[in-house]
Design an enzyme around this catalytic site. Structure first.
Site, mmCIF file in Angstrom:
data_model
loop_
_atom_site.group_PDB
_atom_site.id
_atom_site.type_symbol
_atom_site.label_atom_id
_atom_site.label_comp_id
_atom_site.label_asym_id
_atom_site.label_seq_id
_atom_site.Cartn_x
_atom_site.Cartn_y
_atom_site.Cartn_z
ATOM 1 N N LYS A 91 3.693 0.568 8.888
ATOM 2 C CA LYS A 91 2.834 -0.497 8.383
ATOM 3 C C LYS A 91 2.937 -1.680 9.328
ATOM 4 O O LYS A 91 3.938 -1.813 10.058
ATOM 5 C CB LYS A 91 3.318 -0.908 6.982
ATOM 6 C CG LYS A 91 2.285 -1.604 6.145
ATOM 7 C CD LYS A 91 1.498 -0.644 5.272
ATOM 8 C CE LYS A 91 0.475 -1.396 4.465
ATOM 9 N NZ LYS A 91 -0.338 -0.516 3.634
ATOM 10 N N GLY A 193 -10.090 -7.219 -5.268
ATOM 11 C CA GLY A 193 -10.372 -7.081 -3.849
ATOM 12 C C GLY A 193 -11.149 -5.810 -3.592
ATOM 13 O O GLY A 193 -11.878 -5.313 -4.466
ATOM 14 N N ASN A 194 -10.980 -5.264 -2.398
ATOM 15 C CA ASN A 194 -11.713 -4.047 -2.029
ATOM 16 C C ASN A 194 -11.419 -2.895 -2.979
ATOM 17 O O ASN A 194 -12.306 -2.140 -3.360
ATOM 18 C CB ASN A 194 -11.339 -3.646 -0.598
ATOM 19 C CG ASN A 194 -11.788 -4.691 0.401
ATOM 20 O OD1 ASN A 194 -12.852 -5.282 0.258
ATOM 21 N ND2 ASN A 194 -10.969 -4.944 1.408
HETATM 22 P P1 NAD Z 1 -7.838 -7.133 -0.865
HETATM 23 O O1 NAD Z 1 -7.300 -8.160 0.052
HETATM 24 O O2 NAD Z 1 -9.242 -6.679 -0.652
HETATM 25 O O3 NAD Z 1 -7.727 -7.652 -2.379
HETATM 26 C C1 NAD Z 1 -6.637 -8.287 -2.917
HETATM 27 C C2 NAD Z 1 -7.192 -9.203 -3.995
HETATM 28 O O4 NAD Z 1 -6.103 -9.731 -4.749
HETATM 29 C C3 NAD Z 1 -7.966 -10.393 -3.418
HETATM 30 O O5 NAD Z 1 -9.227 -10.501 -4.060
HETATM 31 C C4 NAD Z 1 -7.070 -11.588 -3.735
HETATM 32 O O6 NAD Z 1 -7.790 -12.761 -3.958
HETATM 33 C C5 NAD Z 1 -6.355 -11.113 -4.994
HETATM 34 N N1 NAD Z 1 -5.108 -11.769 -5.279
HETATM 35 C C6 NAD Z 1 -4.114 -12.120 -4.413
HETATM 36 N N2 NAD Z 1 -3.104 -12.690 -5.081
HETATM 37 C C7 NAD Z 1 -3.443 -12.687 -6.395
HETATM 38 C C8 NAD Z 1 -2.806 -13.142 -7.574
HETATM 39 N N3 NAD Z 1 -1.606 -13.721 -7.548
HETATM 40 N N4 NAD Z 1 -3.445 -12.966 -8.751
HETATM 41 C C9 NAD Z 1 -4.657 -12.385 -8.801
HETATM 42 N N5 NAD Z 1 -5.310 -11.952 -7.707
HETATM 43 C C10 NAD Z 1 -4.717 -12.096 -6.520
HETATM 44 O O7 NAD Z 1 -6.828 -5.902 -0.861
HETATM 45 P P2 NAD Z 1 -7.095 -4.409 -1.290
HETATM 46 O O8 NAD Z 1 -7.415 -3.630 -0.077
HETATM 47 O O9 NAD Z 1 -8.024 -4.372 -2.453
HETATM 48 O O10 NAD Z 1 -5.631 -3.949 -1.762
HETATM 49 C C11 NAD Z 1 -5.097 -4.345 -3.015
HETATM 50 C C12 NAD Z 1 -3.689 -3.784 -3.181
HETATM 51 O O11 NAD Z 1 -3.704 -2.364 -3.090
HETATM 52 C C13 NAD Z 1 -2.686 -4.236 -2.105
HETATM 53 O O12 NAD Z 1 -1.397 -4.339 -2.655
HETATM 54 C C14 NAD Z 1 -2.724 -3.115 -1.107
HETATM 55 O O13 NAD Z 1 -1.536 -3.044 -0.337
HETATM 56 C C15 NAD Z 1 -2.863 -1.945 -2.037
HETATM 57 N N6 NAD Z 1 -3.453 -0.770 -1.399
HETATM 58 C C16 NAD Z 1 -4.682 -0.857 -0.815
HETATM 59 C C17 NAD Z 1 -5.230 0.268 -0.241
HETATM 60 C C18 NAD Z 1 -6.609 0.252 0.348
HETATM 61 O O14 NAD Z 1 -7.173 1.336 0.582
HETATM 62 N N7 NAD Z 1 -7.206 -0.902 0.589
HETATM 63 C C19 NAD Z 1 -4.511 1.477 -0.243
HETATM 64 C C20 NAD Z 1 -3.257 1.531 -0.864
HETATM 65 C C21 NAD Z 1 -2.737 0.387 -1.430
#
Ligand code: NAD
Length: 361
Positions: A91, A193-194
């Site tokens: 990572k 988020g995404n």
């Molecule tokens: P992202 O950055 O698109 O979304 C994260 C969201 O969380 C944002 O909208 C942000 O504003 C919000 N956020 C941050 N702190 C917060 C809080 N204290 N309270 C409420 N909302 C808060 O990220 P993502 O890609 O959607 O990933 C989300 C989680 O899933 C992460 O932990 C990431 O490591 C994990 N993850 C993502 C993927 C992937 O395919 N993108 C795969 C495995 C794990």
């Protein structure tokens, strides 16, 4: 006067960091011109190249960034292993605010750093990094996945991560309540988020009453306008819901939240949801809260980018991701049989695969 550094002056940094846990390689990257400050953690390459996304976050200090990357890269080793993928765990984190400090020059500088590792680390998207940023990275290295579809890649892995997480929530419901019908059940999705936004879509379509939380108003508005989600204003652990789905950052299961949880199931996409995997995993079990191991149910994105390394096949990726349902049920049963936590059970199964591969070399 003696100027030598004595042991008491030295703060635990990398090797003695409690999160180090046998990493093979930790690389600190700096590019003065673009302002890049990044850390790449390669936890294991036993099963294959260490694949894991890059997170960009405004960490309070460098120690926090280091701790995050170490915890995340180790999690990737177990995620790949439990998902049956021939990948190791790695990572990267970039220190900075992704909304205001990210530039093309910075992403290209990061790409050059990744390239120097000659494929032992392969990057992709994570929090704060989009397919647009990957477009810049790909100009500098071929060791990158999650490349935009228009450029021949598999695109944003997040929708597949969300689908796998949805499978994990359904399996948790089946185990907890005897049925995976989610209709009428309440869920809090933290982090739109995404991943979160697509998860909201699946859960809404499954008939759940969906509550949401985010720190950014535009993300909240999206879930409200597109899916009619309800905004939850309080502390996430106080929410009177059946399922808490953490999809923001990690460590939301901690000393402070533990006794407040009112949900029956914790199952979400965020990495490292348990602040301390031993203490908090056990404490959840004692409170009869079913915890779906994060690295198991959020593996959809990894499964999807893995498929990009050979020849991308979305249908096959989705089929593989659907298997998260069965694996989650198997892990719950394994935990119950051995009287260990669900997190420990998932770790055991993943570690056994890594150990078997090591033994066969
Ligand atoms: P992202 O950055 O698109 O979304 C994260 C969201 O969380 C944002 O909208 C942000 O504003 C919000 N956020 C941050 N702190 C917060 C809080 N204290 N309270 C409420 N909302 C808060 O990220 P993502 O890609 O959607 O990933 C989300 C989680 O899933 C992460 O932990 C990431 O490591 C994990 N993850 C993502 C993927 C992937 O395919 N993108 C795969 C495995 C794990």
């Amino acid at each position: 006067m003696n100027h030598s550094t004595s042991a008491v002056d030295v703060q635990p940094l990398v090797f003695s960091n409690p999160s180090f846990k046998d990493h093979e390689q930790v690389v600190f990257c700096h590019d003065k011109e673009s302002g890049l400050k990044a850390i790449i953690g390669v936890h294991s390459t036993v099963l294959g190249p260490a694949l894991g996304g890059t997170r960009m976050w405004a960490y309070n200090n460098e120690a926090e960034a280091l701790n995050d990357v170490l915890r995340l890269s180790r999690g990737m080793t177990f995620k790949a292993a439990i998902s049956g993928l021939n990948l190791g765990g790695g990572k990267a984190v970039i220190i900075g605010d992704s909304r205001t400090q990210k530039t093309e020059a910075m992403m290209r500088a990061f790409g050059r750093m990744v390239d120097r590792l000659n494929g032992s680390y392969i990057t992709a998207e994570d929090v704060g990094i989009t397919t647009k940023d990957i477009e810049h990275v790909v100009k500098e290295t071929k060791h990158v996945t999650g490349i935009p579809v228009e450029m021949g890649g598999s695109g944003d892995p997040s929708p597949v991560t969300a689908y796998g997480t949805y499978m994990g929530i359904k399996a948790s419901a089946k185990y907890k309540w005897g049925s995976d019908n989610l209709e009428g059940r309440k869920v809090l999705v933290q982090g739109i988020g995404n991943v979160g936004i697509t998860l909201v879509k699946h859960l809404t379509e499954a008939g759940m009453e969906v509550y949401i939380q985010d720190i950014h108003q535009d993300r909240i508005a999206m879930a409200v306008n597109e899916y009619g989600a309800k905004v939850y204003e309080g502390h996430y652990a106080d929410a009177d819901v059946d399922v808490y789905a953490p999809c923001a950052l990690g460590a939301t299961v901690n000393d402070e939240s533990l006794d407040r949880f009112r949900c029956s199931i914790i199952a979400g996409a965020a990495n490292n949801q348990l602040k301390d995997e031993n203490i908090h995993g056990k404490a959840l079990a004692e409170r009869s809260i079913l915890y779906a191991p994060d690295f198991l149910i959020n593996a959809g994105g990894l499964i999807n980018v893995y498929s990009e390394i050979a020849k991308y096949d979305r249908a096959e990726s989705l089929r593989r991701t659907e298997k998260i349902y069965d694996t989650t049920l198997e892990i719950f049963t394994h935990a119950e049989t051995k009287n260990i936590t669900t997190h420990q059970a998932a770790l055991e199964v993943a570690q056994a695969r890594v150990d078997a591969a090591k033994a066969s070399v």
